[in-house]
Motif scaffolding. Structure first.
Motif, PDB file in Angstrom:
ATOM      1  N   ASP A  65       0.829  -1.207   0.000  1.00 15.79           N
ATOM      2  CA  ASP A  65       0.000   0.000   0.000  1.00 15.79           C
ATOM      3  C   ASP A  65       0.863   1.257   0.000  1.00 15.79           C
ATOM      4  OD1 ASP A  65      -2.164  -1.684   0.075  1.00 15.79           O
ATOM      5  OD2 ASP A  65      -2.476  -1.498   2.247  1.00 15.79           O
ATOM      6  N   THR A  66       1.968   1.221   0.731  1.00 16.78           N
ATOM      7  CA  THR A  66       2.855   2.388   0.781  1.00 16.78           C
ATOM      8  C   THR A  66       3.496   2.634  -0.580  1.00 16.78           C
ATOM      9  OG1 THR A  66       3.323   1.974   3.119  1.00 16.78           O
ATOM     10  CG2 THR A  66       4.857   3.385   1.929  1.00 16.78           C
ATOM     11  N   ILE A  67       3.935   1.559  -1.246  1.00 16.69           N
ATOM     12  CA  ILE A  67       4.578   1.715  -2.552  1.00 16.69           C
ATOM     13  C   ILE A  67       3.577   2.212  -3.596  1.00 16.69           C
ATOM     14  CG2 ILE A  67       5.733   0.475  -4.415  1.00 16.69           C
ATOM     15  CD1 ILE A  67       6.985  -1.325  -2.316  1.00 16.69           C
ATOM     16  N   LYS A  68       2.345   1.710  -3.539  1.00 15.69           N
ATOM     17  CA  LYS A  68       1.331   2.176  -4.487  1.00 15.69           C
ATOM     18  C   LYS A  68       1.021   3.650  -4.280  1.00 15.69           C
ATOM     19  CE  LYS A  68      -1.013  -2.198  -5.450  1.00 15.69           C
ATOM     20  NZ  LYS A  68      -2.290  -2.964  -5.380  1.00 15.69           N
ATOM     21  N   THR A  88       3.002   9.629  -7.143  1.00 16.40           N
ATOM     22  CA  THR A  88       3.747  10.896  -7.115  1.00 16.40           C
ATOM     23  C   THR A  88       5.224  10.738  -7.463  1.00 16.40           C
ATOM     24  OG1 THR A  88       4.147  10.607  -4.742  1.00 16.40           O
ATOM     25  CG2 THR A  88       2.203  11.891  -5.386  1.00 16.40           C
ATOM     26  N   HIS A  89       5.740   9.513  -7.469  1.00 19.37           N
ATOM     27  CA  HIS A  89       7.162   9.295  -7.704  1.00 19.37           C
ATOM     28  C   HIS A  89       7.375   8.301  -8.842  1.00 19.37           C
ATOM     29  CE1 HIS A  89       7.220  11.107  -3.732  1.00 19.37           C
ATOM     30  NE2 HIS A  89       8.548  11.225  -3.803  1.00 19.37           N
ATOM     31  N   GLY A  90       8.611   8.221  -9.272  1.00 24.07           N
ATOM     32  CA  GLY A  90       9.007   7.268 -10.297  1.00 24.07           C
ATOM     33  C   GLY A  90      10.444   6.841 -10.074  1.00 24.07           C
ATOM     34  N   ILE A  91      10.916   5.913 -10.905  1.00 23.30           N
ATOM     35  CA  ILE A  91      12.278   5.393 -10.794  1.00 23.30           C
ATOM     36  C   ILE A  91      13.051   5.780 -12.048  1.00 23.30           C
ATOM     37  CG2 ILE A  91      13.703   3.314 -10.650  1.00 23.30           C
ATOM     38  CD1 ILE A  91      11.509   1.999  -9.066  1.00 23.30           C
ATOM     39  N   PRO A 128      14.884  -7.477 -15.558  1.00 25.24           N
ATOM     40  CA  PRO A 128      13.653  -8.244 -15.293  1.00 25.24           C
ATOM     41  C   PRO A 128      13.106  -8.021 -13.883  1.00 25.24           C
ATOM     42  CG  PRO A 128      15.285  -9.620 -16.369  1.00 25.24           C
ATOM     43  CD  PRO A 128      15.983  -8.367 -15.984  1.00 25.24           C
ATOM     44  N   VAL A 129      13.989  -7.878 -12.915  1.00 19.88           N
ATOM     45  CA  VAL A 129      13.545  -7.656 -11.535  1.00 19.88           C
ATOM     46  C   VAL A 129      12.856  -6.308 -11.413  1.00 19.88           C
ATOM     47  CG1 VAL A 129      14.293  -7.467  -9.136  1.00 19.88           C
ATOM     48  CG2 VAL A 129      15.404  -9.113 -10.662  1.00 19.88           C
ATOM     49  N   LEU A 130      13.451  -5.286 -12.000  1.00 13.65           N
ATOM     50  CA  LEU A 130      12.861  -3.952 -11.929  1.00 13.65           C
ATOM     51  C   LEU A 130      11.548  -3.890 -12.699  1.00 13.65           C
ATOM     52  CD1 LEU A 130      13.260  -1.111 -10.851  1.00 13.65           C
ATOM     53  CD2 LEU A 130      14.564  -0.562 -12.916  1.00 13.65           C
ATOM     54  N   LYS A 131      11.463  -4.613 -13.823  1.00  9.32           N
ATOM     55  CA  LYS A 131      10.225  -4.644 -14.600  1.00  9.32           C
ATOM     56  C   LYS A 131       9.101  -5.314 -13.811  1.00  9.32           C
ATOM     57  CE  LYS A 131       7.794  -4.044 -18.347  1.00  9.32           C
ATOM     58  NZ  LYS A 131       7.438  -2.692 -18.843  1.00  9.32           N
ATOM     59  N   ALA A 132       9.421  -6.403 -13.125  1.00 12.01           N
ATOM     60  CA  ALA A 132       8.414  -7.092 -12.312  1.00 12.01           C
ATOM     61  C   ALA A 132       7.952  -6.204 -11.161  1.00 12.01           C
ATOM     62  CB  ALA A 132       8.984  -8.400 -11.780  1.00 12.01           C
ATOM     63  N   PHE A 133       8.866  -5.484 -10.565  1.00 13.67           N
ATOM     64  CA  PHE A 133       8.502  -4.568  -9.479  1.00 13.67           C
ATOM     65  C   PHE A 133       7.580  -3.468  -9.990  1.00 13.67           C
ATOM     66  CE2 PHE A 133       9.381  -0.585  -7.226  1.00 13.67           C
ATOM     67  CZ  PHE A 133       9.023  -0.934  -5.933  1.00 13.67           C
ATOM     68  N   SER A 134       7.877  -2.931 -11.161  1.00 22.30           N
ATOM     69  CA  SER A 134       7.045  -1.870 -11.732  1.00 22.30           C
ATOM     70  C   SER A 134       5.648  -2.384 -12.063  1.00 22.30           C
ATOM     71  CB  SER A 134       7.719  -1.312 -12.989  1.00 22.30           C
ATOM     72  OG  SER A 134       6.905  -0.344 -13.613  1.00 22.30           O
ATOM     73  N   THR A 135       5.571  -3.603 -12.576  1.00 22.57           N
ATOM     74  CA  THR A 135       4.262  -4.174 -12.925  1.00 22.57           C
ATOM     75  C   THR A 135       3.421  -4.442 -11.680  1.00 22.57           C
ATOM     76  OG1 THR A 135       5.249  -5.194 -14.886  1.00 22.57           O
ATOM     77  CG2 THR A 135       3.137  -6.063 -14.133  1.00 22.57           C
ATOM     78  N   MET A 138       4.658   1.414 -10.190  1.00 22.27           N
ATOM     79  CA  MET A 138       5.677   2.461 -10.145  1.00 22.27           C
ATOM     80  C   MET A 138       6.280   2.637 -11.539  1.00 22.27           C
ATOM     81  SD  MET A 138       7.378   4.576  -8.064  1.00 22.27           S
ATOM     82  CE  MET A 138       7.245   3.891  -6.421  1.00 22.27           C
ATOM     83  N   PRO A 139       6.162   3.823 -12.146  1.00 25.77           N
ATOM     84  CA  PRO A 139       6.723   4.029 -13.483  1.00 25.77           C
ATOM     85  C   PRO A 139       8.246   4.057 -13.451  1.00 25.77           C
ATOM     86  CG  PRO A 139       5.862   6.082 -12.618  1.00 25.77           C
ATOM     87  CD  PRO A 139       5.484   5.027 -11.632  1.00 25.77           C
ATOM     88  N   VAL A 140       8.853   3.583 -14.543  1.00 28.04           N
ATOM     89  CA  VAL A 140      10.310   3.526 -14.652  1.00 28.04           C
ATOM     90  C   VAL A 140      10.729   4.286 -15.902  1.00 28.04           C
ATOM     91  CG1 VAL A 140      12.334   2.046 -14.873  1.00 28.04           C
ATOM     92  CG2 VAL A 140      10.402   1.310 -13.469  1.00 28.04           C
ATOM     93  N   LEU A 141      11.596   5.259 -15.726  1.00 27.04           N
ATOM     94  CA  LEU A 141      12.176   5.997 -16.846  1.00 27.04           C
ATOM     95  C   LEU A 141      13.590   5.473 -17.049  1.00 27.04           C
ATOM     96  CD1 LEU A 141      12.125   8.243 -18.962  1.00 27.04           C
ATOM     97  CD2 LEU A 141      12.879   9.837 -17.173  1.00 27.04           C
ATOM     98  N   THR A 142      13.796   4.776 -18.179  1.00 29.11           N
ATOM     99  CA  THR A 142      15.071   4.111 -18.431  1.00 29.11           C
ATOM    100  C   THR A 142      15.940   4.979 -19.328  1.00 29.11           C
ATOM    101  OG1 THR A 142      13.941   1.985 -18.291  1.00 29.11           O
ATOM    102  CG2 THR A 142      16.143   1.987 -19.227  1.00 29.11           C
ATOM    103  N   ILE A 143      17.200   5.103 -18.960  1.00 35.29           N
ATOM    104  CA  ILE A 143      18.185   5.866 -19.728  1.00 35.29           C
ATOM    105  C   ILE A 143      19.249   4.901 -20.217  1.00 35.29           C
ATOM    106  CG2 ILE A 143      19.821   7.771 -19.709  1.00 35.29           C
ATOM    107  CD1 ILE A 143      16.948   8.645 -19.295  1.00 35.29           C
TER     108      ILE A 143
END
Length: 245
Positions: A159-162, A167-170, A186-193, A197-202
């Motif tokens: 609930d805290t992460i949602k 308001t935040h992203g990675i 793959p770990v970060l993608k599973a966490f985002s799903t 939590m949105p992920v901006l990849t560079i």
């Protein structure tokens, strides 16, 4: 008169001036010098030589008290003393394992274990009478209670992460030729799903990043790719505040 003289001669009476005569003799004796005394009055006096005024009479040495008897382990009152003495007894028994020394160690060890058992028993009674010091009341130890507590903690974390995802992203930095980045993606993608939590990849080298086909390829990323710090510490990610949130 005859009876009086007999009483005086046999000690049944004493002339009136006899008391003063005795006190005078004592005073004279106390003021007597070496020349007035005899060898029978002073055993340390010599017979045929004069005293040496420069040689003082040797002082009698004081009796030296024997050192106190060391305490046994059963007489000690502090934990440090007991630990040290038990180790000494154990070491003595190990180095020279006679039956007497081994038996002394076993008895001392049993005595210490009895002390520990008594402490544990008193502790349990203290907890029963004072619930505020009962740790089990705050952290359950029963299997079903522990499992339920873990489930509640997991749900609270989700609930805290949602809530943060709104308001935040990675911000995720990676390279296409980085093996560790391929393991992390793959770990970060599973966490985002799972959390939203949105992920901006560079992409630091401009190549494709596994699991993140929309990785950004900018001039800034190519400049950062030349920096040694980003080459050494990849993958790297950070939490950022989303614009307008």
């Amino acid at each position: 008169m005859r009876k009086l003289s007999w009483a005086i001669s046999f000690g049944h009476g004493r002339p009136a001036g006899s008391a003063s005569a005795f006190s005078l003799e004592r005073a004279v004796a106390s003021q007597a010098t070496w020349w007035d005394k005899t060898p029978w009055e002073e055993p340390d006096r010599g017979f045929i030589w004069y005293p040496d005024p420069m040689d003082p009479k040797p002082e009698r040495k004081k009796d030296v008290e024997p050192p106190p008897r060391p305490k046994t382990i059963y007489e000690m009152t502090t934990l440090e003393e007991i630990k040290k003495e038990l180790e000494r007894i154990k070491g003595d028994a190990v180095v020279n394992p006679t039956e007497e020394k081994v038996l002394a160690f076993l008895r001392a060890q049993n005595w210490v274990m009895d002390k520990a058992s008594l402490f544990a028993d008193v502790s349990r009674r203290a907890v029963w009478r004072n619930p505020d010091v009962n740790y089990a009341a705050r952290s359950p130890v029963a299997n079903f209670a522990v499992q339920n507590a873990r489930q509640r903690q997991t749900q609270e974390r989700k609930d805290t992460i949602k809530a943060l995802a709104s308001t935040h992203g990675i911000l995720y930095f990676a390279r296409s030729d980085c093996n560790f980045c391929k393991d992390q993606s793959p770990v970060l993608k599973a966490f985002s799903t799972a959390t939203g939590m949105p992920v901006l990849t560079i992409s630091m080298d401009g190549g494709p990043i596994s699991m993140f086909p929309d990785a950004k390829k900018t001039t800034v990323s190519r400049l950062l790719a030349r920096a040694t710090v980003f080459k050494r510490f990849l993958p790297s990610f950070s939490s950022i505040v989303r614009p307008g949130k």
